[in-house]
Design an enzyme around this catalytic site. Sequence first.
Site, PDB file in Angstrom:
ATOM      1  CG  ASP A   8      70.562  28.251  15.859  1.00  0.00           C
ATOM      2  OD1 ASP A   8      70.051  27.138  15.642  1.00  0.00           O
ATOM      3  OD2 ASP A   8      70.820  28.672  16.997  1.00  0.00           O
ATOM      4  CG  ASP A 130      63.374  26.704  24.367  1.00  0.00           C
ATOM      5  OD1 ASP A 130      63.836  25.551  24.259  1.00  0.00           O
ATOM      6  OD2 ASP A 130      62.940  27.353  23.411  1.00  0.00           O
TER       7      ASP A 130
END
Length: 240
Positions: A8, A130
């Site tokens: 990330d 998500d």
Amino acid sequence: MRIIPAIDIIEGKCVRLSKGDYDTKIIYNENPLEVAKSFEAYGIEYLHLVDLDGAKSSKIVNYKILEQIATQTSLKIDFGGGLKSDDDLRIAFESGANQITGGSIAVKNRTIFEKWISEYGSEKIILGADAKDEKIAVSGWLEESNEDLVPFIQDYQNKGIQYVICTDIAKDGMLQGPSFDLYSKILAEAKGVKLIASGGISTFDELPKLAELGCEGTIIGKAIYEGRITLKQLENYIIG
């Protein structure tokens, strides 16, 4: 089962968050390319690369890092975070992404996401589902939608989606184990889905369990960075 480490990116650095909260960021490495090369050295073939700056600003930001990793390793990269326009998508693929993951866009602009599926095909476009309490969350998880998780996945299967990355936000970055029950439910109800589990992976022993459930792959983030799962263990798992 595919083993897919995650990198990330915030401000060009390799970070992890807890439950998607930007205030919890920990910087693990200033050089994402180094991290990617270390994965490759242990036989890892796949990489999940997330542009967290992009997710926040709703446009691709860290494509130069994608380009570096794509040109200097042979990792197959799926790239996500803030991809909202045809231009973003073009930049991602031109910078070397093998696949892209669309999350918020699949909720907020179905027309464009469905167009991408038909233009690029289901091998290239991954649905990012998500969820928080089985509701889809968007915009770097800062908002919840009214979309129920399983029908949302089924709907996109009907539009041609094969690959789905499902993150249980409550688990993400918490190192408390993945949502086995949630993944069982998805695999039972969204028949034929190639499900990639994400969020909460904390020990090596969880990997065979996810494989047994029928997951296509699993994304591992903080467990690697915190040394809970070693690259050597992953190498042995991949070799089988």
